[in-house]
Scaffold this motif. Structure first.
Motif, PDB file in Angstrom:
ATOM      1  N   GLY A  13      39.829  32.020  41.608  1.00 19.62           N
ATOM      2  CA  GLY A  13      40.130  31.998  40.189  1.00 19.62           C
ATOM      3  C   GLY A  13      39.270  32.934  39.357  1.00 19.62           C
ATOM      4  O   GLY A  13      39.435  33.001  38.135  1.00 19.62           O
ATOM      5  N   LYS A  14      38.354  33.636  39.974  1.00 20.25           N
ATOM      6  CA  LYS A  14      37.490  34.587  39.274  1.00 20.25           C
ATOM      7  C   LYS A  14      37.856  36.004  39.676  1.00 20.25           C
ATOM      8  O   LYS A  14      38.489  36.235  40.695  1.00 20.25           O
ATOM      9  CB  LYS A  14      36.007  34.328  39.606  1.00 20.25           C
ATOM     10  CG  LYS A  14      35.497  33.008  39.096  1.00 20.25           C
ATOM     11  CD  LYS A  14      35.450  33.031  37.583  1.00 20.25           C
ATOM     12  CE  LYS A  14      34.719  31.840  37.018  1.00 20.25           C
ATOM     13  NZ  LYS A  14      34.621  31.931  35.562  1.00 20.25           N
ATOM     14  N   TRP A  15      37.432  36.968  38.886  1.00 19.51           N
ATOM     15  CA  TRP A  15      37.743  38.359  39.157  1.00 19.51           C
ATOM     16  C   TRP A  15      36.833  38.952  40.222  1.00 19.51           C
ATOM     17  O   TRP A  15      35.664  38.581  40.342  1.00 19.51           O
ATOM     18  CB  TRP A  15      37.590  39.189  37.898  1.00 19.51           C
ATOM     19  CG  TRP A  15      38.677  39.040  36.884  1.00 19.51           C
ATOM     20  CD1 TRP A  15      39.825  38.299  36.994  1.00 19.51           C
ATOM     21  CD2 TRP A  15      38.732  39.650  35.597  1.00 19.51           C
ATOM     22  NE1 TRP A  15      40.581  38.423  35.855  1.00 19.51           N
ATOM     23  CE2 TRP A  15      39.926  39.247  34.989  1.00 19.51           C
ATOM     24  CE3 TRP A  15      37.883  40.486  34.910  1.00 19.51           C
ATOM     25  CZ2 TRP A  15      40.296  39.665  33.712  1.00 19.51           C
ATOM     26  CZ3 TRP A  15      38.237  40.914  33.643  1.00 19.51           C
ATOM     27  CH2 TRP A  15      39.444  40.501  33.056  1.00 19.51           C
ATOM     28  N   SER A  16      37.390  39.922  40.929  1.00 23.46           N
ATOM     29  CA  SER A  16      36.596  40.757  41.824  1.00 23.46           C
ATOM     30  C   SER A  16      35.981  41.893  40.993  1.00 23.46           C
ATOM     31  O   SER A  16      36.350  42.099  39.828  1.00 23.46           O
ATOM     32  CB  SER A  16      37.483  41.357  42.920  1.00 23.46           C
ATOM     33  OG  SER A  16      38.385  42.298  42.345  1.00 23.46           O
ATOM     34  N   ILE A  17      35.095  42.653  41.616  1.00 24.14           N
ATOM     35  CA  ILE A  17      34.501  43.800  40.925  1.00 24.14           C
ATOM     36  C   ILE A  17      35.569  44.832  40.589  1.00 24.14           C
ATOM     37  O   ILE A  17      35.548  45.421  39.501  1.00 24.14           O
ATOM     38  CB  ILE A  17      33.342  44.387  41.748  1.00 24.14           C
ATOM     39  CG1 ILE A  17      32.161  43.394  41.732  1.00 24.14           C
ATOM     40  CG2 ILE A  17      32.928  45.756  41.220  1.00 24.14           C
ATOM     41  CD1 ILE A  17      31.003  43.766  42.624  1.00 24.14           C
ATOM     42  N   VAL A  18      36.522  45.050  41.487  1.00 26.32           N
ATOM     43  CA  VAL A  18      37.616  45.986  41.196  1.00 26.32           C
ATOM     44  C   VAL A  18      38.359  45.553  39.923  1.00 26.32           C
ATOM     45  O   VAL A  18      38.684  46.391  39.071  1.00 26.32           O
ATOM     46  CB  VAL A  18      38.586  46.087  42.389  1.00 26.32           C
ATOM     47  CG1 VAL A  18      39.946  46.606  41.979  1.00 26.32           C
ATOM     48  CG2 VAL A  18      38.001  46.981  43.462  1.00 26.32           C
ATOM     49  N   GLN A  19      38.611  44.281  39.780  1.00 28.63           N
ATOM     50  CA  GLN A  19      39.309  43.790  38.594  1.00 28.63           C
ATOM     51  C   GLN A  19      38.464  43.980  37.332  1.00 28.63           C
ATOM     52  O   GLN A  19      38.991  44.329  36.280  1.00 28.63           O
ATOM     53  CB  GLN A  19      39.688  42.324  38.775  1.00 28.63           C
ATOM     54  CG  GLN A  19      40.803  42.146  39.804  1.00 28.63           C
ATOM     55  CD  GLN A  19      40.991  40.700  40.195  1.00 28.63           C
ATOM     56  OE1 GLN A  19      40.070  40.051  40.683  1.00 28.63           O
ATOM     57  NE2 GLN A  19      42.200  40.193  39.970  1.00 28.63           N
ATOM     58  N   VAL A  20      37.165  43.779  37.457  1.00 26.89           N
ATOM     59  CA  VAL A  20      36.270  43.998  36.312  1.00 26.89           C
ATOM     60  C   VAL A  20      36.283  45.473  35.918  1.00 26.89           C
ATOM     61  O   VAL A  20      36.358  45.808  34.733  1.00 26.89           O
ATOM     62  CB  VAL A  20      34.835  43.532  36.630  1.00 26.89           C
ATOM     63  CG1 VAL A  20      33.880  43.902  35.496  1.00 26.89           C
ATOM     64  CG2 VAL A  20      34.791  42.034  36.892  1.00 26.89           C
ATOM     65  N   LEU A  21      36.229  46.356  36.910  1.00 21.09           N
ATOM     66  CA  LEU A  21      36.233  47.797  36.610  1.00 21.09           C
ATOM     67  C   LEU A  21      37.518  48.211  35.911  1.00 21.09           C
ATOM     68  O   LEU A  21      37.491  48.987  34.943  1.00 21.09           O
ATOM     69  CB  LEU A  21      36.038  48.606  37.891  1.00 21.09           C
ATOM     70  CG  LEU A  21      34.686  48.453  38.580  1.00 21.09           C
ATOM     71  CD1 LEU A  21      34.690  49.194  39.909  1.00 21.09           C
ATOM     72  CD2 LEU A  21      33.542  48.897  37.686  1.00 21.09           C
ATOM     73  N   GLN A  22      38.654  47.688  36.373  1.00 17.48           N
ATOM     74  CA  GLN A  22      39.918  48.042  35.728  1.00 17.48           C
ATOM     75  C   GLN A  22      39.992  47.441  34.330  1.00 17.48           C
ATOM     76  O   GLN A  22      40.513  48.070  33.406  1.00 17.48           O
ATOM     77  CB  GLN A  22      41.113  47.602  36.570  1.00 17.48           C
ATOM     78  CG  GLN A  22      42.435  48.133  36.050  1.00 17.48           C
ATOM     79  CD  GLN A  22      42.471  49.656  36.025  1.00 17.48           C
ATOM     80  OE1 GLN A  22      42.260  50.292  37.055  1.00 17.48           O
ATOM     81  NE2 GLN A  22      42.719  50.233  34.864  1.00 17.48           N
ATOM     82  N   HIS A  23      39.473  46.246  34.170  1.00 18.49           N
ATOM     83  CA  HIS A  23      39.415  45.640  32.834  1.00 18.49           C
ATOM     84  C   HIS A  23      38.595  46.523  31.883  1.00 18.49           C
ATOM     85  O   HIS A  23      39.003  46.757  30.737  1.00 18.49           O
ATOM     86  CB  HIS A  23      38.806  44.240  32.916  1.00 18.49           C
ATOM     87  CG  HIS A  23      38.385  43.691  31.591  1.00 18.49           C
ATOM     88  ND1 HIS A  23      39.285  43.321  30.620  1.00 18.49           N
ATOM     89  CD2 HIS A  23      37.151  43.486  31.061  1.00 18.49           C
ATOM     90  CE1 HIS A  23      38.627  42.892  29.547  1.00 18.49           C
ATOM     91  NE2 HIS A  23      37.331  42.997  29.787  1.00 18.49           N
ATOM     92  N   LEU A  24      37.458  47.011  32.357  1.00 22.01           N
ATOM     93  CA  LEU A  24      36.635  47.874  31.513  1.00 22.01           C
ATOM     94  C   LEU A  24      37.378  49.152  31.139  1.00 22.01           C
ATOM     95  O   LEU A  24      37.305  49.604  29.985  1.00 22.01           O
ATOM     96  CB  LEU A  24      35.312  48.188  32.208  1.00 22.01           C
ATOM     97  CG  LEU A  24      34.305  47.044  32.198  1.00 22.01           C
ATOM     98  CD1 LEU A  24      33.167  47.323  33.172  1.00 22.01           C
ATOM     99  CD2 LEU A  24      33.776  46.791  30.795  1.00 22.01           C
ATOM    100  N   ALA A  25      38.090  49.734  32.096  1.00 22.78           N
ATOM    101  CA  ALA A  25      38.862  50.950  31.806  1.00 22.78           C
ATOM    102  C   ALA A  25      39.939  50.658  30.760  1.00 22.78           C
ATOM    103  O   ALA A  25      40.095  51.408  29.781  1.00 22.78           O
ATOM    104  CB  ALA A  25      39.478  51.509  33.086  1.00 22.78           C
ATOM    105  N   ASP A  26      40.677  49.573  30.935  1.00 18.14           N
ATOM    106  CA  ASP A  26      41.728  49.233  29.976  1.00 18.14           C
ATOM    107  C   ASP A  26      41.140  48.836  28.617  1.00 18.14           C
ATOM    108  O   ASP A  26      41.694  49.173  27.570  1.00 18.14           O
ATOM    109  CB  ASP A  26      42.621  48.119  30.519  1.00 18.14           C
ATOM    110  CG  ASP A  26      43.660  48.633  31.504  1.00 18.14           C
ATOM    111  OD1 ASP A  26      43.772  49.864  31.695  1.00 18.14           O
ATOM    112  OD2 ASP A  26      44.372  47.791  32.089  1.00 18.14           O
TER     113      ASP A  26
END
Length: 179
Positions: free
Chosen positions: A61-74
């Motif tokens: 239910g938590k984000w991976s680092i890849v998801q965090v990186l894409q969130h930061l980009a968006d």
């Protein structure tokens, strides 16, 4: 639920707590310095990690680092739009977004970490060039956020810097969990 969680159905009632928590993370640090340092800090934070580690969430239910990186980009793209609206228009409306819905529907889990970092870097540099050219009066220009009300460009600089710090901490926490 964390104050940093931002589901669409709870955003208005949590807006003030979210802003306070983000600004507390920034403290008395200079927002422009944080904003300039984040791209290299992100690369250092993930150095030496394997592709599988980057894709593994700290827990269900938590984000991976890849998801965090894409969130930061968006998020940087969203910030780019807001900065431009505030500088070019009078009191523009600033829409919110549900970060978890974006992560799901835009398939952040399938993102390429290098691409996300590159996108973040390019958009951040462009945003900082605009901010660097902004006059003191420009920094006081406001947009009207649908959840948080009037926000000046100076205030958004502080929020974005705090947001960077939040996710750098998150990446470190996930790295320790999956390491």
């Amino acid at each position: 639920m964390s104050v940093f969680t931002n589901p669409a159905y709870r955003a208005p009632e949590h807006a003030a707590a979210y802003v306070t928590a983000i600004l507390d993370l920034l403290g008395d640090r200079e927002p422009n310095a944080v904003l300039r340092e984040t791209p290299s800090a992100l690369r250092r934070a993930i150095a030496g990690m394997s592709p599988s580690q980057l894709r593994q969430p700290e827990r269900a239910g938590k984000w991976s680092i890849v998801q965090v990186l894409q969130h930061l980009a968006d998020s940087e793209i969203v910030w780019a739009w807001r900065v431009r609206q505030i500088l070019a228009q009078d009191r523009p409306p600033l829409t919110g977004y549900d970060q978890d819905r974006w992560a799901e529907r835009l398939q952040y889990d399938q993102s390429d970490p290098s691409d996300a970092l590159d996108l973040f870097d390019v958009v951040r540099r462009a945003n900082l060039r605009l901010v660097d050219r902004a006059s003191p009066d420009d920094l006081q220009r406001v947009g009207v956020h649908v959840e948080r009300g009037e926000e000046s460009l100076a205030h958004l600089l502080r929020l974005n810097a705090g947001h960077d710090l939040l996710h750098l901490r998150q990446i470190e926490r996930v790295r320790q969990a999956v390491g």
